[in-house]
Design a protein around this motif. Structure first.
Motif, PDB file in Angstrom:
ATOM      1  N   ASP A  33     -12.942  12.837 -10.226  1.00 23.91           N
ATOM      2  CA  ASP A  33     -12.043  14.205 -10.484  1.00 23.91           C
ATOM      3  C   ASP A  33     -10.673  14.316  -9.717  1.00 23.91           C
ATOM      4  O   ASP A  33     -10.595  13.410  -8.810  1.00 23.91           O
ATOM      5  CB  ASP A  33     -13.069  15.396 -10.190  1.00 23.91           C
ATOM      6  CG  ASP A  33     -13.558  15.163  -8.496  1.00 23.91           C
ATOM      7  OD1 ASP A  33     -13.142  14.372  -8.166  1.00 23.91           O
ATOM      8  OD2 ASP A  33     -14.135  16.186  -8.237  1.00 23.91           O
ATOM      9  N   TRP A  34     -10.127  15.203 -10.182  1.00 25.49           N
ATOM     10  CA  TRP A  34      -8.599  15.130  -9.551  1.00 25.49           C
ATOM     11  C   TRP A  34      -7.956  16.579  -9.670  1.00 25.49           C
ATOM     12  O   TRP A  34      -8.680  17.338 -10.231  1.00 25.49           O
ATOM     13  CB  TRP A  34      -7.655  14.186 -10.202  1.00 25.49           C
ATOM     14  CG  TRP A  34      -7.402  14.284 -11.871  1.00 25.49           C
ATOM     15  CD1 TRP A  34      -6.574  15.218 -12.470  1.00 25.49           C
ATOM     16  CD2 TRP A  34      -8.770  13.973 -12.686  1.00 25.49           C
ATOM     17  NE1 TRP A  34      -7.014  15.152 -13.711  1.00 25.49           N
ATOM     18  CE2 TRP A  34      -7.781  14.551 -13.957  1.00 25.49           C
ATOM     19  CE3 TRP A  34      -9.670  13.085 -12.703  1.00 25.49           C
ATOM     20  CZ2 TRP A  34      -8.702  14.145 -15.242  1.00 25.49           C
ATOM     21  CZ3 TRP A  34     -10.325  12.750 -14.037  1.00 25.49           C
ATOM     22  CH2 TRP A  34      -9.745  13.526 -15.156  1.00 25.49           C
TER      23      TRP A  34
ATOM     24  N   GLU B 215      -9.875  18.883 -12.139  1.00 26.22           N
ATOM     25  CA  GLU B 215      -9.991  18.524 -13.637  1.00 26.22           C
ATOM     26  C   GLU B 215     -11.102  17.158 -13.418  1.00 26.22           C
ATOM     27  O   GLU B 215     -11.153  16.629 -12.515  1.00 26.22           O
ATOM     28  CB  GLU B 215      -9.121  18.009 -14.434  1.00 26.22           C
ATOM     29  CG  GLU B 215      -8.088  19.123 -14.642  1.00 26.22           C
ATOM     30  CD  GLU B 215      -6.891  18.809 -15.535  1.00 26.22           C
ATOM     31  OE1 GLU B 215      -6.997  17.619 -15.970  1.00 26.22           O
ATOM     32  OE2 GLU B 215      -6.131  19.523 -15.785  1.00 26.22           O
TER      33      GLU B 215
ATOM     34  N   ILE C  94     -12.154   4.396 -23.020  1.00 28.16           N
ATOM     35  CA  ILE C  94     -10.985   5.021 -22.076  1.00 28.16           C
ATOM     36  C   ILE C  94      -9.884   5.390 -23.020  1.00 28.16           C
ATOM     37  O   ILE C  94      -9.155   6.328 -22.910  1.00 28.16           O
ATOM     38  CB  ILE C  94     -10.634   3.718 -21.255  1.00 28.16           C
ATOM     39  CG1 ILE C  94     -11.861   3.430 -20.223  1.00 28.16           C
ATOM     40  CG2 ILE C  94      -9.392   3.908 -20.580  1.00 28.16           C
ATOM     41  CD1 ILE C  94     -11.546   2.077 -19.428  1.00 28.16           C
ATOM     42  N   SER C  95      -9.594   4.546 -24.225  1.00 29.99           N
ATOM     43  CA  SER C  95      -8.616   4.667 -25.134  1.00 29.99           C
ATOM     44  C   SER C  95      -8.731   6.217 -25.755  1.00 29.99           C
ATOM     45  O   SER C  95      -7.982   6.750 -26.389  1.00 29.99           O
ATOM     46  CB  SER C  95      -8.127   3.814 -26.237  1.00 29.99           C
ATOM     47  OG  SER C  95      -7.719   2.589 -25.549  1.00 29.99           O
ATOM     48  N   SER C  96      -9.942   6.575 -26.031  1.00 27.95           N
ATOM     49  CA  SER C  96     -10.499   7.480 -27.119  1.00 27.95           C
ATOM     50  C   SER C  96     -10.380   9.006 -26.266  1.00 27.95           C
ATOM     51  O   SER C  96     -10.483   9.908 -26.861  1.00 27.95           O
ATOM     52  CB  SER C  96     -12.014   7.177 -27.586  1.00 27.95           C
ATOM     53  OG  SER C  96     -12.977   7.816 -26.660  1.00 27.95           O
ATOM     54  N   CYS C  97     -10.335   8.818 -24.926  1.00 25.77           N
ATOM     55  CA  CYS C  97     -10.371  10.209 -24.253  1.00 25.77           C
ATOM     56  C   CYS C  97      -9.143  10.817 -23.945  1.00 25.77           C
ATOM     57  O   CYS C  97      -8.149  10.319 -23.323  1.00 25.77           O
ATOM     58  CB  CYS C  97     -11.127  10.088 -22.613  1.00 25.77           C
ATOM     59  SG  CYS C  97     -11.170  11.430 -21.853  1.00 25.77           S
ATOM     60  N   PRO C  98      -8.889  11.990 -24.567  1.00 28.25           N
ATOM     61  CA  PRO C  98      -7.562  12.716 -24.451  1.00 28.25           C
ATOM     62  C   PRO C  98      -7.419  13.145 -23.102  1.00 28.25           C
ATOM     63  O   PRO C  98      -6.129  13.506 -22.691  1.00 28.25           O
ATOM     64  CB  PRO C  98      -7.842  13.646 -25.588  1.00 28.25           C
ATOM     65  CG  PRO C  98      -8.983  13.889 -25.721  1.00 28.25           C
ATOM     66  CD  PRO C  98      -9.697  12.847 -25.612  1.00 28.25           C
ATOM     67  N   TYR C  99      -8.346  13.178 -22.191  1.00 25.31           N
ATOM     68  CA  TYR C  99      -8.212  13.825 -20.868  1.00 25.31           C
ATOM     69  C   TYR C  99      -7.893  12.838 -19.852  1.00 25.31           C
ATOM     70  O   TYR C  99      -7.722  12.917 -18.813  1.00 25.31           O
ATOM     71  CB  TYR C  99      -9.362  14.414 -20.496  1.00 25.31           C
ATOM     72  CG  TYR C  99      -9.660  15.769 -21.514  1.00 25.31           C
ATOM     73  CD1 TYR C  99      -9.137  16.788 -21.381  1.00 25.31           C
ATOM     74  CD2 TYR C  99     -10.760  15.265 -22.340  1.00 25.31           C
ATOM     75  CE1 TYR C  99      -9.250  17.619 -22.553  1.00 25.31           C
ATOM     76  CE2 TYR C  99     -11.135  16.042 -23.360  1.00 25.31           C
ATOM     77  CZ  TYR C  99     -10.281  17.665 -23.461  1.00 25.31           C
ATOM     78  OH  TYR C  99     -10.662  18.189 -24.459  1.00 25.31           O
ATOM     79  N   ASP C 100      -8.073  11.379 -20.278  1.00 31.46           N
ATOM     80  CA  ASP C 100      -8.038  10.270 -19.428  1.00 31.46           C
ATOM     81  C   ASP C 100      -8.849  10.250 -18.069  1.00 31.46           C
ATOM     82  O   ASP C 100      -8.494   9.726 -17.054  1.00 31.46           O
ATOM     83  CB  ASP C 100      -6.424  10.119 -18.886  1.00 31.46           C
ATOM     84  CG  ASP C 100      -5.566   9.397 -19.870  1.00 31.46           C
ATOM     85  OD1 ASP C 100      -6.188   8.755 -21.112  1.00 31.46           O
ATOM     86  OD2 ASP C 100      -4.623   9.599 -19.776  1.00 31.46           O
TER      87      ASP C 100
ATOM     88  N   ARG D 277     -11.675   8.703 -17.827  1.00 33.12           N
ATOM     89  CA  ARG D 277     -12.614   7.384 -17.650  1.00 33.12           C
ATOM     90  C   ARG D 277     -11.826   6.303 -17.036  1.00 33.12           C
ATOM     91  O   ARG D 277     -10.594   6.250 -17.309  1.00 33.12           O
ATOM     92  CB  ARG D 277     -13.085   7.081 -18.744  1.00 33.12           C
ATOM     93  CG  ARG D 277     -14.275   7.722 -19.527  1.00 33.12           C
ATOM     94  CD  ARG D 277     -14.453   7.450 -20.806  1.00 33.12           C
ATOM     95  NE  ARG D 277     -15.752   8.026 -21.100  1.00 33.12           N
ATOM     96  CZ  ARG D 277     -17.129   7.240 -21.481  1.00 33.12           C
ATOM     97  NH1 ARG D 277     -17.134   6.021 -21.389  1.00 33.12           N
ATOM     98  NH2 ARG D 277     -17.997   7.899 -21.735  1.00 33.12           N
ATOM     99  N   TYR D 278     -12.206   5.560 -16.263  1.00 30.68           N
ATOM    100  CA  TYR D 278     -11.697   4.313 -15.820  1.00 30.68           C
ATOM    101  C   TYR D 278     -12.573   3.225 -15.631  1.00 30.68           C
ATOM    102  O   TYR D 278     -13.689   3.068 -15.893  1.00 30.68           O
ATOM    103  CB  TYR D 278     -11.250   4.621 -14.264  1.00 30.68           C
ATOM    104  CG  TYR D 278     -12.143   4.853 -13.505  1.00 30.68           C
ATOM    105  CD1 TYR D 278     -12.390   6.169 -13.091  1.00 30.68           C
ATOM    106  CD2 TYR D 278     -12.932   3.736 -12.652  1.00 30.68           C
ATOM    107  CE1 TYR D 278     -13.597   6.533 -12.051  1.00 30.68           C
ATOM    108  CE2 TYR D 278     -13.876   4.134 -11.702  1.00 30.68           C
ATOM    109  CZ  TYR D 278     -14.021   5.601 -11.528  1.00 30.68           C
ATOM    110  OH  TYR D 278     -15.145   5.607 -10.501  1.00 30.68           O
TER     111      TYR D 278
END
Lengths: 313, 177
Positions: B35-36, B55, B96-102, B104-105
């Motif tokens: 989270d950030w 977020e 990771i590529s599919s997440c519009p919120y970035d 995941r890592y």
């Protein structure tokens, strides 16, 4: 004026400041997969049409390359995995909504098929080839009886493989540059064009080369048409897709895309092939290398630029 | 059951306590975060407006990460929580590529990692670490299908928004505005 910053210092590797999770392995695989699909498509097509003797370069010679392309591509994919020892989990399930899942299964089917096809025509390269064991000889005669059936399976799988390399990316709505359904047909066309170009290299007859030069020119025209539509679609879409298009229309990927992909990879080879058809003497390896280079660059640019394109909120 | 979070952008001071609490609770490797804090500045000086948001993964109802996962490692848990089964994940990076919120890592150990709504805590009746630790009490967590849960009540009372709803993911972290 609106400014949005992450203040807690989120700097997840490969995620920030912009996504960079996929490196050279993915575009290389997309290129090799597309090329393999292109070669197998024509091999299967002319077998089904009963023109094997007329176009041996396409049916018998070029496909020898395919198992190598697919194995290198699969190895590149494997190198890309971050949790490598668990790769077998791909083959414990089929997820219909995941392009990567059915791509993995397609590869599982088409790789051995391409090996069988190459083995059937091995005598075109090694005329004294002997299978040594009777069982192998029996298998060969048995498979040869069903060659046309094999070609039908191969043509279907090659189209799936070719189109999948594009759909893999277009399924991600988080990356506006990739999120266009035109990417599937575009990558398929590009793969077919690369396949036709490679067949030119393997063909020994001038007649066959003329046919594949014509096919390649047609495919390049279709590609240019699809690229135009790609940008028209983006520019008529939402602001995130307009931003995505602008990566190529003034943004950081403008020069590489238009110079390497469109001019060097499409316009010049198409021009050279037209000149060849008009009997100007040009070593046919030049347009072939340019088409392959353009096709590879196209994957690299789309994969890298796509990771730069994103939603802003 | 549908777990959701509501975060009050008027109360959040951007102290990053939630970030540190999460890193500690979940053993997040150094240099990574689940989270950030985002700070949005709107307007022209001196008429400026600031919005602070904590977020994380939005545990979407229509998660692109679950859809594109080729092995089923990314999946829905009870209450719509999206989690990753580590020994099913091959680290292909599709999610990771599919997440519009970035959100995941790629964990240094290879699998993909992200916020779990502290599923190990809520099973014991505790709140997620970020919610529990927030000094301004700006976060609410609970079951949206229970009309009397903290999160249902606050969402009934206050104006709220979600992040990039136009991406079609149906996010389940709500921001009170």
């Amino acid at each position: 004026m609106r400014e949005e910053i992450i203040t807690s210092g989120r700097l997840n590797p490969h995620i920030d400041p912009h996504l960079e999770i996929w490196h050279w392995q993915i575009p290389l695989y997309l290129f090799l997969g597309g090329l393999a699909a292109g070669i197998l498509f024509f091999a299967a097509l002319y077998t089904i049409m009963g023109k094997e003797e007329k176009y041996p370069g396409a049916v018998r010679r070029a496909p020898i390359l395919v198992p190598f392309l697919l194995v290198i591509g699969l190895f590149a994919l494997f190198l890309d995995l971050k949790h490598k020892l668990f790769f077998w989990q791909l083959y414990t399930t089929i997820k219909f909504m995941s392009p990567m899942s059915w791509g993995a299964w397609t590869l599982m089917a088409i790789t051995p098929l391409s090996m069988i096809w190459a083995a059937l025509h091995i005598r075109d390269f090694f005329p004294k080839w002997d299978w040594k064991y009777d069982i192998l000889k029996d298998i060969e005669t048995e498979i040869l009886k069903y060659k046309v059936h094999l070609a039908w399976v191969m043509i279907v799988l090659s189209v799936i493989l070719g189109i999948y390399t594009g759909i893999l990316l277009s399924a991600f709505n988080a990356r506006p540059l990739w999120n266009t359904s035109i990417l599937g047909p575009l990558f398929l066309t590009s793969g077919l064009s690369a396949g036709a170009a490679t067949i030119l290299l393997f063909s020994k007859s001038a007649k066959e080369r003329r046919l594949f030069a014509k096919i390649d020119i047609l495919l390049i025209v279709i590609e240019l048409f699809l690229i135009t539509h790609l940008f028209m679609g983006f520019l008529a879409s939402t602001s995130v897709q307009i931003d995505a298009a602008n990566l190529f229309l003034g943004g950081p990927y403008t020069a590489p895309f238009w110079i390497f992909v469109v001019v060097l990879g499409m316009l010049i080879p198409a021009g050279l092939e037209i000149m060849e058809l008009r009997h100007v003497k040009i070593p046919h390896v030049i347009p072939v290398v340019l088409v392959l280079f353009g096709s590879l660059m196209f994957r690299f640019i789309i994969v890298y630029a796509g990771q730069m394109s994103r939603w802003l909120y | 059951m549908r777990y959701a979070m509501a975060i009050d952008t008027k109360k959040c001071v951007g102290c990053s306590d939630c970030v540190v609490a999460c890193q500690t609770e979940n053993n997040v490797p150094i240099g990574y975060c689940r989270d950030w804090i985002v700070e949005v500045t709107d307007g022209t000086y001196p008429q400026l407006e600031i919005e602070l948001r904590s977020e994380r993964c939005n545990h979407c109802d229509n998660s692109p990460c679950v859809r594109c996962c080729p092995t089923g490692a990314s999946h829905y848990e009870k209450g719509g929580i999206v989690t990753v089964t580590h020994n099913k994940c091959i680290g292909c990076g599709a999610c990771i590529s599919s997440c519009p919120y970035d959100a995941r890592y790629s964990h240094p150990e290879g699998y993909v990692d992200k916020c779990t709504f502290c599923i190990h805590r809520i099973g014991k009746g505790l709140k997620p670490a970020c919610v529990a630790v927030c000094p301004t009490k700006c976060m609410y967590f609970g079951d949206l299908e229970d009309p009397n849960s903290e999160v249902s009540l606050v969402l009934k009372k206050r104006k709220h928004k979600t992040l990039i709803p136009e991406a079609g993911t149906k996010p389940q972290v709500y921001y009170l505005i």
